[in-house]
Design a protein around this motif. Structure first.
Motif, PDB file in Angstrom:
ATOM      1  N   THR A   1       7.306  -1.743   4.144  1.00  0.00           N
ATOM      2  CA  THR A   1       8.654  -1.214   3.906  1.00  0.00           C
ATOM      3  C   THR A   1       8.884  -0.804   2.456  1.00  0.00           C
ATOM      4  O   THR A   1       9.839  -0.090   2.151  1.00  0.00           O
ATOM      5  CB  THR A   1       9.731  -2.251   4.293  1.00  0.00           C
ATOM      6  OG1 THR A   1       9.455  -3.487   3.624  1.00  0.00           O
ATOM      7  CG2 THR A   1       9.760  -2.466   5.796  1.00  0.00           C
ATOM      8  N   GLN A   2       7.995  -1.260   1.571  1.00  0.00           N
ATOM      9  CA  GLN A   2       8.118  -0.923   0.147  1.00  0.00           C
ATOM     10  C   GLN A   2       7.265   0.274  -0.238  1.00  0.00           C
ATOM     11  O   GLN A   2       7.169   0.624  -1.413  1.00  0.00           O
ATOM     12  CB  GLN A   2       7.715  -2.134  -0.710  1.00  0.00           C
ATOM     13  CG  GLN A   2       8.596  -3.357  -0.497  1.00  0.00           C
ATOM     14  CD  GLN A   2       8.031  -4.595  -1.180  1.00  0.00           C
ATOM     15  OE1 GLN A   2       6.942  -5.063  -0.858  1.00  0.00           O
ATOM     16  NE2 GLN A   2       8.774  -5.118  -2.139  1.00  0.00           N
ATOM     17  N   MET A   3       6.652   0.936   0.769  1.00  0.00           N
ATOM     18  CA  MET A   3       5.755   2.060   0.509  1.00  0.00           C
ATOM     19  C   MET A   3       6.171   3.297   1.295  1.00  0.00           C
ATOM     20  O   MET A   3       6.809   3.195   2.344  1.00  0.00           O
ATOM     21  CB  MET A   3       4.316   1.686   0.871  1.00  0.00           C
ATOM     22  CG  MET A   3       3.708   0.613  -0.023  1.00  0.00           C
ATOM     23  SD  MET A   3       1.989   0.231   0.393  1.00  0.00           S
ATOM     24  CE  MET A   3       2.238  -0.858   1.798  1.00  0.00           C
ATOM     25  N   SER A   4       5.796   4.467   0.778  1.00  0.00           N
ATOM     26  CA  SER A   4       6.063   5.727   1.481  1.00  0.00           C
ATOM     27  C   SER A   4       5.096   5.867   2.663  1.00  0.00           C
ATOM     28  O   SER A   4       4.130   5.097   2.790  1.00  0.00           O
ATOM     29  CB  SER A   4       5.857   6.901   0.524  1.00  0.00           C
ATOM     30  OG  SER A   4       4.474   7.018   0.194  1.00  0.00           O
ATOM     31  N   GLY A   5       5.348   6.871   3.506  1.00  0.00           N
ATOM     32  CA  GLY A   5       4.457   7.118   4.640  1.00  0.00           C
ATOM     33  C   GLY A   5       3.031   7.398   4.194  1.00  0.00           C
ATOM     34  O   GLY A   5       2.068   6.877   4.767  1.00  0.00           O
ATOM     35  N   GLY A   6       2.888   8.211   3.162  1.00  0.00           N
ATOM     36  CA  GLY A   6       1.553   8.530   2.648  1.00  0.00           C
ATOM     37  C   GLY A   6       0.835   7.298   2.117  1.00  0.00           C
ATOM     38  O   GLY A   6      -0.369   7.134   2.319  1.00  0.00           O
ATOM     39  N   GLN A   7       1.582   6.435   1.434  1.00  0.00           N
ATOM     40  CA  GLN A   7       0.987   5.198   0.914  1.00  0.00           C
ATOM     41  C   GLN A   7       0.582   4.267   2.052  1.00  0.00           C
ATOM     42  O   GLN A   7      -0.477   3.647   2.014  1.00  0.00           O
ATOM     43  CB  GLN A   7       1.975   4.505  -0.030  1.00  0.00           C
ATOM     44  CG  GLN A   7       2.150   5.229  -1.354  1.00  0.00           C
ATOM     45  CD  GLN A   7       3.334   4.738  -2.148  1.00  0.00           C
ATOM     46  OE1 GLN A   7       4.260   4.110  -1.610  1.00  0.00           O
ATOM     47  NE2 GLN A   7       3.351   5.045  -3.439  1.00  0.00           N
ATOM     48  N   GLN A   8       1.434   4.185   3.089  1.00  0.00           N
ATOM     49  CA  GLN A   8       1.099   3.346   4.236  1.00  0.00           C
ATOM     50  C   GLN A   8      -0.167   3.850   4.930  1.00  0.00           C
ATOM     51  O   GLN A   8      -1.002   3.054   5.357  1.00  0.00           O
ATOM     52  CB  GLN A   8       2.266   3.316   5.227  1.00  0.00           C
ATOM     53  CG  GLN A   8       3.461   2.507   4.746  1.00  0.00           C
ATOM     54  CD  GLN A   8       4.545   2.437   5.808  1.00  0.00           C
ATOM     55  OE1 GLN A   8       4.357   1.849   6.865  1.00  0.00           O
ATOM     56  NE2 GLN A   8       5.684   3.053   5.528  1.00  0.00           N
ATOM     57  N   GLN A   9      -0.297   5.174   5.027  1.00  0.00           N
ATOM     58  CA  GLN A   9      -1.491   5.712   5.683  1.00  0.00           C
ATOM     59  C   GLN A   9      -2.736   5.454   4.842  1.00  0.00           C
ATOM     60  O   GLN A   9      -3.820   5.245   5.388  1.00  0.00           O
ATOM     61  CB  GLN A   9      -1.334   7.208   5.974  1.00  0.00           C
ATOM     62  CG  GLN A   9      -2.380   7.779   6.934  1.00  0.00           C
ATOM     63  CD  GLN A   9      -2.434   7.067   8.275  1.00  0.00           C
ATOM     64  OE1 GLN A   9      -2.742   5.863   8.364  1.00  0.00           O
ATOM     65  NE2 GLN A   9      -2.130   7.793   9.338  1.00  0.00           N
ATOM     66  N   ARG A  10      -2.598   5.430   3.528  1.00  0.00           N
ATOM     67  CA  ARG A  10      -3.731   5.077   2.658  1.00  0.00           C
ATOM     68  C   ARG A  10      -4.158   3.623   2.896  1.00  0.00           C
ATOM     69  O   ARG A  10      -5.344   3.312   2.879  1.00  0.00           O
ATOM     70  CB  ARG A  10      -3.359   5.287   1.184  1.00  0.00           C
ATOM     71  CG  ARG A  10      -3.310   6.746   0.776  1.00  0.00           C
ATOM     72  CD  ARG A  10      -2.662   6.927  -0.584  1.00  0.00           C
ATOM     73  NE  ARG A  10      -2.585   8.327  -0.943  1.00  0.00           N
ATOM     74  CZ  ARG A  10      -3.467   8.969  -1.713  1.00  0.00           C
ATOM     75  NH1 ARG A  10      -4.504   8.317  -2.206  1.00  0.00           N
ATOM     76  NH2 ARG A  10      -3.332  10.255  -1.976  1.00  0.00           N
ATOM     77  N   VAL A  11      -3.170   2.753   3.125  1.00  0.00           N
ATOM     78  CA  VAL A  11      -3.484   1.359   3.476  1.00  0.00           C
ATOM     79  C   VAL A  11      -4.234   1.342   4.807  1.00  0.00           C
ATOM     80  O   VAL A  11      -5.234   0.634   4.967  1.00  0.00           O
ATOM     81  CB  VAL A  11      -2.201   0.496   3.568  1.00  0.00           C
ATOM     82  CG1 VAL A  11      -2.555  -0.919   4.047  1.00  0.00           C
ATOM     83  CG2 VAL A  11      -1.495   0.425   2.214  1.00  0.00           C
TER      84      VAL A  11
END
Length: 236
Positions: free
Chosen positions: A149-159
């Motif tokens: 919830t503390q990350m953008s969609g792009g950051q979540q996909q990188r995870v």
């Protein structure tokens, strides 16, 4: 390589058929599919919604059973495995990247990425070290303690990408991995996945309805109404 010795493909599918029963009706999702994906190849399964591409991916990953035919992935006979055998096989051989990220909301980026390594008998310290290294590689060094919830969609996909690749599986399946991302982030995420796969000679299979995604692939399998319309080989 010895003369006459052939490397087994990462994926080998013969006479694959999938039929669903909907009430008294039979719906043919896949109709006599034959295809191969070489080890280390970037393959795109391209088709519109309802074409059968996601069903094909699910069968390759052992998430659905075929009605008929054989499916060999990294040397494993998918269609003949029990649910328990499939679970173990996936842990050892397969990574997944999803459109909706599928991250554990209560876990940090570091914990999400290290999770698949718990099945490999590694110590907590070793798991976290590998996860941290990979998160740094995907540009998330400052976000390792952040929750989804503390990350953008792009950051979540990188995870999600780091999680899929952390155990160095032989094959990674990506189902509409850029479906929720803008065009700039899509390009970044695609290049990230390709670089990781190429670096370790891993096979990457991407399902998409977006022709622009297919431009990144070595091989494009066009799927229409449960059949392979054509196969395009590139970079040969």
């Amino acid at each position: 390589m010895r003369e006459g010795f052939e490397i087994e493909p990462a994926v080998k599918i013969r006479d694959l058929r999938k039929v669903y029963k909907v009430g008294s009706e039979k719906v043919i999702a896949l109709n006599s599919i034959d295809m191969e994906i070489e080890r280390g190849q970037i393959c795109c399964l391209l088709g519109t919604s309802g074409s059968g591409k996601s069903t094909l991916l699910n069968i390759m990953a052992g998430l659905e059973k075929p009605t008929k035919g054989t499916v060999t992935v990294n040397g494993g006979k998918i269609e003949s495995m029990s649910e328990k055998e499939l679970a173990i096989f996936r842990q050892k051989n397969i990574g997944f990247i999803f459109q909706s990220y599928n991250l554990m909301g209560s876990l940090t980026a570091l914990e999400n990425v290290s999770l698949p390594l718990t099945f490999k008998g590694m110590s907590k310290g070793e798991r976290e070290k590998k996860a941290e290294k990979l998160l740094e590689a995907v540009g998330l060094k400052k976000h390792i303690m952040h929750k989804p919830t503390q990350m953008s969609g792009g950051q979540q996909q990188r995870v999600g990408i780091a999680r899929a690749f952390v155990g160095k599986p032989g094959i990674v399946f990506a189902d509409e991995p850029t479906g929720n991302l803008d065009s700039k982030t899509t390009k970044e995420v695609m290049e990230l996945m390709l670089n990781m796969a190429k670096k370790n000679n891993q096979t990457l299979v991407i399902v998409t309805h977006d022709p622009s995604i297919a431009e990144f692939a070595d091989k494009v399998v066009y799927i229409l109404d449960g059949d392979i319309e054509k196969i395009e080989e590139k970079n040969k």
